[in-house]
Design an enzyme around this catalytic site. Structure first.
Site, PDB file in Angstrom:
ATOM      1  N   LYS A  34       0.836  -1.198   0.000  1.00  0.00           N
ATOM      2  CA  LYS A  34       0.000   0.000   0.000  1.00  0.00           C
ATOM      3  C   LYS A  34       0.876   1.256   0.000  1.00  0.00           C
ATOM      4  O   LYS A  34       0.667   2.162  -0.778  1.00  0.00           O
ATOM      5  CB  LYS A  34      -0.911  -0.027   1.234  1.00  0.00           C
ATOM      6  CG  LYS A  34      -1.772   1.209   1.378  1.00  0.00           C
ATOM      7  CD  LYS A  34      -2.712   1.107   2.554  1.00  0.00           C
ATOM      8  CE  LYS A  34      -3.353   2.463   2.818  1.00  0.00           C
ATOM      9  NZ  LYS A  34      -4.337   2.443   3.881  1.00  0.00           N
ATOM     10  N   GLU A  79      10.708  -4.457   4.535  1.00  0.00           N
ATOM     11  CA  GLU A  79      10.851  -5.850   4.115  1.00  0.00           C
ATOM     12  C   GLU A  79      10.528  -6.003   2.631  1.00  0.00           C
ATOM     13  O   GLU A  79      11.235  -6.682   1.874  1.00  0.00           O
ATOM     14  CB  GLU A  79       9.884  -6.745   4.925  1.00  0.00           C
ATOM     15  CG  GLU A  79      10.155  -6.796   6.416  1.00  0.00           C
ATOM     16  CD  GLU A  79       9.409  -5.728   7.213  1.00  0.00           C
ATOM     17  OE1 GLU A  79       9.167  -4.624   6.663  1.00  0.00           O
ATOM     18  OE2 GLU A  79       9.085  -5.987   8.387  1.00  0.00           O
ATOM     19  N   GLY A 114      -4.544  -1.733   4.940  1.00  0.00           N
ATOM     20  CA  GLY A 114      -3.704  -2.840   4.474  1.00  0.00           C
ATOM     21  C   GLY A 114      -4.331  -4.205   4.750  1.00  0.00           C
ATOM     22  O   GLY A 114      -4.337  -5.086   3.889  1.00  0.00           O
ATOM     23  N   ARG A 115      -4.900  -4.380   5.944  1.00  0.00           N
ATOM     24  CA  ARG A 115      -5.437  -5.698   6.299  1.00  0.00           C
ATOM     25  C   ARG A 115      -6.783  -5.989   5.632  1.00  0.00           C
ATOM     26  O   ARG A 115      -7.331  -7.072   5.795  1.00  0.00           O
ATOM     27  CB  ARG A 115      -5.520  -5.845   7.812  1.00  0.00           C
ATOM     28  CG  ARG A 115      -6.205  -4.708   8.545  1.00  0.00           C
ATOM     29  CD  ARG A 115      -5.853  -4.771  10.038  1.00  0.00           C
ATOM     30  NE  ARG A 115      -6.371  -3.635  10.795  1.00  0.00           N
ATOM     31  CZ  ARG A 115      -5.736  -2.485  10.960  1.00  0.00           C
ATOM     32  NH1 ARG A 115      -4.556  -2.299  10.391  1.00  0.00           N
ATOM     33  NH2 ARG A 115      -6.257  -1.520  11.686  1.00  0.00           N
ATOM     34  N   GLU A 151      -4.417  -6.438  14.913  1.00  0.00           N
ATOM     35  CA  GLU A 151      -3.909  -5.134  14.465  1.00  0.00           C
ATOM     36  C   GLU A 151      -5.034  -4.100  14.506  1.00  0.00           C
ATOM     37  O   GLU A 151      -4.794  -2.912  14.703  1.00  0.00           O
ATOM     38  CB  GLU A 151      -3.308  -5.227  13.055  1.00  0.00           C
ATOM     39  CG  GLU A 151      -2.462  -4.016  12.697  1.00  0.00           C
ATOM     40  CD  GLU A 151      -1.742  -4.139  11.359  1.00  0.00           C
ATOM     41  OE1 GLU A 151      -2.416  -4.134  10.315  1.00  0.00           O
ATOM     42  OE2 GLU A 151      -0.501  -4.233  11.353  1.00  0.00           O
ATOM     43  N   HIS A 188      -4.083 -32.517  18.194  1.00  0.00           N
ATOM     44  CA  HIS A 188      -2.949 -33.319  18.653  1.00  0.00           C
ATOM     45  C   HIS A 188      -1.801 -32.437  19.114  1.00  0.00           C
ATOM     46  O   HIS A 188      -0.667 -32.894  19.228  1.00  0.00           O
ATOM     47  CB  HIS A 188      -2.517 -34.271  17.538  1.00  0.00           C
ATOM     48  CG  HIS A 188      -3.654 -35.147  17.099  1.00  0.00           C
ATOM     49  ND1 HIS A 188      -4.002 -36.302  17.768  1.00  0.00           N
ATOM     50  CD2 HIS A 188      -4.568 -34.995  16.101  1.00  0.00           C
ATOM     51  CE1 HIS A 188      -5.056 -36.842  17.177  1.00  0.00           C
ATOM     52  NE2 HIS A 188      -5.433 -36.062  16.175  1.00  0.00           N
ATOM     53  N   LYS A 232       9.297  -0.124  13.725  1.00  0.00           N
ATOM     54  CA  LYS A 232       9.816   0.198  12.382  1.00  0.00           C
ATOM     55  C   LYS A 232      10.830   1.326  12.471  1.00  0.00           C
ATOM     56  O   LYS A 232      11.906   1.281  11.883  1.00  0.00           O
ATOM     57  CB  LYS A 232       8.679   0.674  11.468  1.00  0.00           C
ATOM     58  CG  LYS A 232       7.733  -0.380  10.978  1.00  0.00           C
ATOM     59  CD  LYS A 232       6.775   0.269   9.972  1.00  0.00           C
ATOM     60  CE  LYS A 232       5.568  -0.572   9.711  1.00  0.00           C
ATOM     61  NZ  LYS A 232       4.575   0.082   8.857  1.00  0.00           N
TER      62      LYS A 232
END
Ligand code: F6P
Length: 558
Positions: A216, A222, A276-277, A362, A393, A521
């Site tokens: 965005k 990253e 963004g999400r 978030e 399990h 950040k």
């Protein structure tokens, strides 16, 4: 459990819920189910084939009335109206949260407020970009758009982080896993870790590989680092002029995209009113369309839009996102549950908990209210999950017998897309068994009787019986639908998006900003230069300085 109260009506509603939670029957689930065979019927809510069964919680008419009183105190109706009107519900960033426009038909007329004033036709803007995406996807699939050497694209690598990774990843996997009809093989690269980079490109032919840079902001460290690595990889293999043909950008930051050298025809934009999400429905979802096909991407949007319309129009008492949210608030605020588990009994949804972690935590992992005062109540629980039955399990032991009550969401499609009928019955039986085991448990008398019937000695029974007791009265919601396809997946993800928004409204917080991730950040930006040997950059504090020294010593750099 309930913190400072800055809003009297809302505070009173939370206090009332706390009082309801103090009743002796407030946590009883198994006994209610046993005494009331109609309970499942009364507490199951549906939208077409999608049902939400809340009967295995301690919700009853009294508690629901208390929760609806909270919804009234928080003006949930008003919030819903403002959200769909495109008001700036993201108050700290002065933005609308108009991701619904991305899945609405282009002529719907949903509008989004602009920070500069006025508003824009979000449905039309999203529709126009969707047309460009569809044309691009068709050109790739039909081989009209090829790599620099004239080869057809066979692989697509989505480089993105957070919402530019998780949503597209869960949808792509859900629609392609185990299928032979994927149009392109999709890979995902998120972490700033050379190992992840190596894994993402392992075995790929640069001439047949298309990279999507999904960001965005087009500033995420990253993503920019990985995009630069991919650019080098293409340039080294095919030459610098080849780069343009192998990259697509999906972003709101068109200036930064241009600087990267991606041709405008391969840039797909979206606006600030898409968080963004919530961006998998935007051009950020291009990887879904490239891998699964355009029709499935459109069906995904259609499913989400069906949920949008339901959320917007259905009365609160029959509204699935609202009911799921209210059940969550009961567990979080009245019963004090700090953790929430999501178990999708579908391998294709194995990344769903990761996506929901971002959507939920978030969005609602906040401690201040919209007016800057302390939030009136505890907010987002920790979300975790794995596919069922695998989870049974591993961590489900703790969910059954651990000290904390952890509400669970079960998710199950009735009809699989394979023909192993007994395997699917086994999967469904396990999901239902887990829900029943959590609700009813197994008391000590029953355990003792079973052990005695199995011929165990009295001493053995005394030793082992207490450890075999399952307390029961552990809540779960059960979501079931006909089949996992693009439409039902879109509906499911949108259900959770709106659930999170409703909870944010009830808690009086801004669900659409994410300031908490910014500090790290910022610090990383200062620490990275200090890691370079001989750098005169100072560490921000002594502990970090010591860690830097250790890191460099281990690398033989000092
Ligand atoms: O750091 C959090 C975050 O801003 C998320 O909200 C977002 O989804 C992710 O980073 C990636 O951001 P972008 O799409 O701008 O690269």
């Amino acid at each position: 459990m309930i913190a400072a109260m800055s809003d009297p009506a809302r505070s009173a509603a939370f206090a009332h819920l706390a009082a309801l939670a103090a009743r002796p029957e407030a946590r009883r689930i198994g006994a209610r189910l046993a005494a009331d065979p109609d309970r499942a019927h009364r507490l199951t809510f549906a939208l077409d084939d999608l049902s939400l069964d809340l009967s295995r919680t301690a919700l009853d008419e009294t508690v629901l009335a208390g929760l609806f009183a909270l919804a009234a105190a928080a003006d949930l109706d008003g919030f819903r109206a403002r959200l769909f009107a495109g008001a700036a519900v993201n108050v700290t960033e002065h933005r609308a949260a108009m991701h619904m426009a991305l899945r609405s038909p282009a002529d719907t007329g949903l509008r989004a407020a602009l920070a500069a004033g006025g508003s824009e036709d979000a449905s039309a803007i999203a529709g126009a970009e969707r047309d460009r995406m569809r044309a691009f996807v068709a050109a790739v699939h039909e081989g009209r758009l090829r790599g620099a050497t004239g080869e057809r694209f066979t692989h697509v690598v989505n480089i993105g982080m957070g919402g530019s990774d998780l949503g597209p990843r869960v949808a792509t996997e859900a629609l392609t896993l185990g299928r032979s009809d994927a149009k392109l093989e999709a890979r995902f690269l998120a972490n700033i870790d050379g190992h992840a980079f190596a894994a993402a490109i392992a075995g790929l032919d640069p001439a047949r590989t298309l990279f999507l840079i999904a960001s965005k902001t087009f500033t995420t460290q990253e993503t920019m680092e990985n995009a630069a690595g991919a650019r080098d990889w293409i340039a080294q293999a095919l030459g610098e002029p080849a780069v343009g043909a192998h990259f697509v950008a999906l972003s709101t930051n068109l200036k930064a995209v241009a600087a990267f050298g991606i041709p405008p025809a391969q840039v797909f934009g979206f606006r600030d009113w898409v968080g963004g999400r919530y961006s998998l429905w935007s051009p950020v979802g291009l990887v879904i369309a490239l891998a699964a096909g355009w029709d499935k991407f459109q069906a995904l949007l259609d499913g989400a839009w069906a949920m949008d319309c339901h959320f917007r129009d259905a009365p609160l008492a029959a509204n699935l996102p609202v009911l799921l949210a209210l059940a969550g608030v009961w567990h979080r605020n009245a019963l004090g549950c700090t953790t929430h588990c999501v178990l999708a009994y579908d391998e294709r949804l194995r990344r769903l908990p990761a996506h929901l972690q971002q959507v939920d935590m978030e969005s609602n992992g906040k401690s201040v209210a919209l007016d800057g005062s302390p939030a009136v109540a505890a907010t987002a629980p920790v979300i975790f999950g794995e596919p069922g039955t695998s989870a049974q399990h591993s961590f489900m032991q703790l969910v059954h017998q651990g000290p904390a009550v952890i509400p669970v969401d079960f998710i199950l499609a009735a009809q699989p897309d394979h023909d192993r009928v007994e395997a699917h019955r086994g999967l469904a039986a396990n999901a239902l068994a887990q829900a029943a085991a959590l609700a009813f448990g197994r008391d000590e008398a029953t355990v003792r009787a079973e052990m005695a019937a199995a011929g165990k000695s009295a001493a053995e029974i005394d030793l082992v019986a207490p450890a075999r007791v399952c307390p029961g009265d552990r809540p779960s919601a059960f979501l079931m639908f006909h089949r996992l396809d693009a439409f039902s997946l879109g509906r499911l993800i949108a259900l959770y998006e709106h659930k999170v928004a409703v909870q944010g409204c009830l808690w009086g917080i801004d669900s659409f900003d994410q300031w908490g991730v910014e500090l790290g950040k910022q610090l990383a930006g200062g620490i990275q230069p200090a890691l370079t040997p001989g750098s005169d950059h100072k560490a921000p504090d002594a502990a970090t300085g010591a860690s830097i020294a250790r890191f460099q010593a281990l690398r033989g750099e000092r």
